[in-house]
Write an enzyme that holds these catalytic residues in place. Structure first.
Site, mmCIF file in Angstrom:
data_model
loop_
_atom_site.group_PDB
_atom_site.id
_atom_site.type_symbol
_atom_site.label_atom_id
_atom_site.label_comp_id
_atom_site.label_asym_id
_atom_site.label_seq_id
_atom_site.Cartn_x
_atom_site.Cartn_y
_atom_site.Cartn_z
ATOM 1 N N ASN A 29 10.958 -0.234 13.322
ATOM 2 C CA ASN A 29 10.707 -0.718 14.674
ATOM 3 C C ASN A 29 11.807 -1.693 15.079
ATOM 4 O OD1 ASN A 29 9.794 -3.559 14.097
ATOM 5 N ND2 ASN A 29 8.294 -2.420 12.877
ATOM 6 N N ASP B 287 2.196 -0.051 11.269
ATOM 7 C CA ASP B 287 0.752 0.200 11.183
ATOM 8 C C ASP B 287 0.471 1.445 10.341
ATOM 9 O OD1 ASP B 287 -0.105 -1.958 12.706
ATOM 10 O OD2 ASP B 287 0.445 -0.917 14.559
ATOM 11 N N LYS C 256 15.927 14.979 0.432
ATOM 12 C CA LYS C 256 16.067 15.005 1.888
ATOM 13 C C LYS C 256 15.311 16.212 2.458
ATOM 14 C CE LYS C 256 19.459 15.262 5.527
ATOM 15 N NZ LYS C 256 20.789 15.693 5.878
ATOM 16 N N PRO D 166 -1.982 -1.475 4.854
ATOM 17 C CA PRO D 166 -2.945 -2.574 4.783
ATOM 18 C C PRO D 166 -2.592 -3.632 5.827
ATOM 19 C CG PRO D 166 -1.439 -2.620 2.904
ATOM 20 C CD PRO D 166 -1.139 -1.366 3.661
ATOM 21 N N ASP D 167 -3.602 -4.250 6.423
ATOM 22 C CA ASP D 167 -3.355 -5.335 7.379
ATOM 23 C C ASP D 167 -3.171 -6.624 6.572
ATOM 24 O OD1 ASP D 167 -3.520 -7.460 9.215
ATOM 25 O OD2 ASP D 167 -4.597 -6.172 10.630
ATOM 26 N N ILE D 168 -1.920 -7.005 6.381
ATOM 27 C CA ILE D 168 -1.596 -8.144 5.510
ATOM 28 C C ILE D 168 -2.196 -9.433 6.065
ATOM 29 C CG2 ILE D 168 0.288 -9.440 4.428
ATOM 30 C CD1 ILE D 168 2.070 -6.932 4.955
ATOM 31 N N PHE E 78 0.879 -13.079 15.042
ATOM 32 C CA PHE E 78 1.652 -12.794 16.246
ATOM 33 C C PHE E 78 1.097 -11.528 16.866
ATOM 34 C CE2 PHE E 78 5.548 -15.186 17.267
ATOM 35 C CZ PHE E 78 5.357 -16.234 16.393
ATOM 36 N N LYS F 127 -7.756 -10.270 18.576
ATOM 37 C CA LYS F 127 -7.142 -10.292 17.226
ATOM 38 C C LYS F 127 -7.446 -11.580 16.500
ATOM 39 C CE LYS F 127 -3.504 -7.125 18.253
ATOM 40 N NZ LYS F 127 -2.129 -6.892 18.599
ATOM 41 N N LYS G 43 -9.356 -10.773 13.099
ATOM 42 C CA LYS G 43 -8.609 -10.975 11.854
ATOM 43 C C LYS G 43 -8.937 -12.327 11.218
ATOM 44 C CE LYS G 43 -4.698 -8.067 13.273
ATOM 45 N NZ LYS G 43 -3.449 -7.505 12.763
HETATM 46 O O1 C5P Z 1 -2.850 -5.772 14.987
HETATM 47 P P1 C5P Z 1 -1.415 -6.071 15.264
HETATM 48 O O2 C5P Z 1 -0.459 -5.228 14.468
HETATM 49 O O3 C5P Z 1 -1.038 -6.108 16.704
HETATM 50 O O4 C5P Z 1 -1.260 -7.575 14.779
HETATM 51 C C1 C5P Z 1 -0.016 -8.214 14.704
HETATM 52 C C2 C5P Z 1 -0.111 -9.283 13.655
HETATM 53 O O5 C5P Z 1 -0.649 -8.741 12.448
HETATM 54 C C3 C5P Z 1 1.248 -9.850 13.272
HETATM 55 O O6 C5P Z 1 1.057 -11.207 12.921
HETATM 56 C C4 C5P Z 1 1.625 -9.003 12.047
HETATM 57 O O7 C5P Z 1 2.493 -9.715 11.173
HETATM 58 C C5 C5P Z 1 0.276 -8.742 11.400
HETATM 59 N N1 C5P Z 1 0.157 -7.453 10.708
HETATM 60 C C6 C5P Z 1 0.048 -7.420 9.344
HETATM 61 N N2 C5P Z 1 -0.108 -6.240 8.681
HETATM 62 C C7 C5P Z 1 -0.161 -5.081 9.348
HETATM 63 C C8 C5P Z 1 -0.059 -5.074 10.743
HETATM 64 C C9 C5P Z 1 0.104 -6.267 11.400
HETATM 65 O O8 C5P Z 1 0.115 -8.501 8.717
HETATM 66 N N3 C5P Z 1 -0.311 -3.940 8.673
#
Ligand code: C5P
Length: 401
Positions: free
Chosen positions: A210, A279, A289, A305-307, A324, A338, A342
């Site tokens: 990204n 995501d 390749k 995973p959502d860290i 963020f 969020k 979260k």
């Molecule tokens: O849900 P969203 O991706 O919009 O949330 C953004 C926030 O979540 C940012 O702080 C980003 O660093 C964190 N994030 C994360 N792990 C993910 C996706 C987003 O820590 N897989």
């Protein structure tokens, strides 16, 4: 005037090839207005001669506990009291181990035990020695006792290898010493910051990424260090220089970022997740390749995973967790959602549809929400906006003290 002007710096030099850089360091410290007394370990003499340091510092070099003439002029206890700061550069693996275990088997380690001046070390060694678990445990012990650890940097090593273990350059050490002496609002706090994009590999040559530049996270790390925090920065693939005094861990994929963040989590006071973590990642990374075939290619992707959410509900959760949110519409509503979902303390939202701010720009503007308040930061340079956000983090930490 430099923060080091008038400081009495006891410069410890231990046995490593980087000892030759310590000669230049003496000069740089003097340029910053400091007085320098060099203390060498016995082994350091194999790399640089005492005469060099003596000529540069204008003071006789000390190296032995048993030098009667030197002891008569200024005993080691007086020398320990004389120092307003102690910097050991280079700090060899052996010296670090002896400091961690409280040895007093030579003049330098004895002085480190006998002084109440702040101690900083600049490790310098082969990358595998630095990565060794025993070394890392010693470093953690020293850090927990308040010893500042400057570097090491990554790069070419005298042994011909490449990796983490190079001593920071003299000017960087002067900057670190000067910064670490400041008593900013975040002094004594430990902050973990994630920055940049993640690259999710499809095959050996392609990835999903990204547009995050990492600039906001790097600005936060730099400003937090300048405010006195002990900062660890976990960075995705970006082409940015490491801010002075900041510990940096480079990663590529979301899974690696998660691992690095969870490993660094214990003992942190704050986590700021600026990274634009993917995501979704490819369900599988092809070993070879991928060849083009049909008109349409369908990729199977899996959620990463959502860290941030994991950090916020972790048993070792830092007291202040900041997320963020990059949004293109309904900024406040999505950001507040969020914050709640979260389990965050603060969320900094930026409107990425607005021109001139956000992702690749040097400027930013943020709307910051907590459970019961909101603040508008900027627009302005990312460093300025970073400083404003860190003031909110400092307010939050102070309110929870
Ligand atoms: O849900 P969203 O991706 O919009 O949330 C953004 C926030 O979540 C940012 O702080 C980003 O660093 C964190 N994030 C994360 N792990 C993910 C996706 C987003 O820590 N897989």
């Amino acid at each position: 005037m430099s923060d080091l002007a008038g400081q009495r710096i006891l410069l410890g030099v231990s046995a490593g090839i980087a000892a030759y850089k310590a000669a230049d360091l003496v000069r740089r410290l003097q340029d910053a207005g400091a007085e320098v007394q060099v203390v060498m370990t016995e082994g350091a003499g194999h790399f640089v001669g005492a005469t060099t340091f003596q000529a540069l510092s204008g003071r006789p070099v000390r190296s032995s506990l048993w030098d009667e003439a030197a002891e008569a002029a200024m005993s080691h206890i007086e020398l320990a009291r004389w120092a307003s700061r102690v910097l050991v550069a280079p700090a060899s693996a052996d010296l670090i181990a002896r400091l961690a275990h409280g040895f007093a088997n030579d003049l330098l380690t004895t002085l480190c035990l006998a002084t109440d001046a702040p101690i900083a070390i600049a490790p310098a060694m082969n990358r595998l020695m630095w990565a060794n678990a025993a070394m890392q445990a010693n470093i953690e012990t020293l850090r927990a006792r308040g010893v500042a650890v400057f570097g090491p940097a990554e790069g070419d090593q005298a042994c011909g290898e490449v990796g983490a273990g190079r001593m920071l350059e003299p000017l960087e050490l002067v900057a670190c010493l000067s910064e670490s002496g400041k008593t900013g609002r975040l002094a004594g706090r430990r902050l973990l910051v994630s920055a940049g994009p993640t690259y999710e590999d499809l095959d050996p040559v392609r990835f999903l990424g990204n547009r995050s530049s990492g600039k906001m996270g790097f600005a936060l790390a730099a400003e937090a260090a300048a405010m006195g925090a002990d900062v660890t920065l976990v960075a995705g693939p970006v082409g940015l220089a490491t801010p002075v005094g900041v510990r940096r861990i480079d990663v590529r994929r979301a899974l690696e970022m998660r691992e690095a963040i969870l490993a660094a989590l214990p003992g942190q006071d704050g986590y700021i997740g600026t990274a634009a973590v993917a995501d979704y990642m490819p369900a599988e990374t092809a070993k070879q390749k991928m060849k083009k075939s049909g008109e349409v290619l369908t990729l199977e992707l899996r959620r990463t995973p959502d860290i941030l959410a994991e950090v916020a509900r972790h048993a070792q959760r830092p007291r202040c967790v900041v997320g963020f949110a990059a949004e293109t519409q309904q900024l406040a509503e999505y950001a507040r959602g969020k914050l709640r979902d979260k389990g965050l303390d603060l969320i900094a939202a930026n409107d990425v549809a607005r021109a001139g701010i956000g992702f690749e720009s040097d400027d930013n503007a943020l709307s910051v929400f907590s459970a019961d308040a909101s603040h508008e930061l900027g627009p302005g340079r990312k460093s300025l906006v970073a400083r404003q956000l860190l003031e909110l983090v400092a307010d939050f930490l102070e309110s929870k003290a």
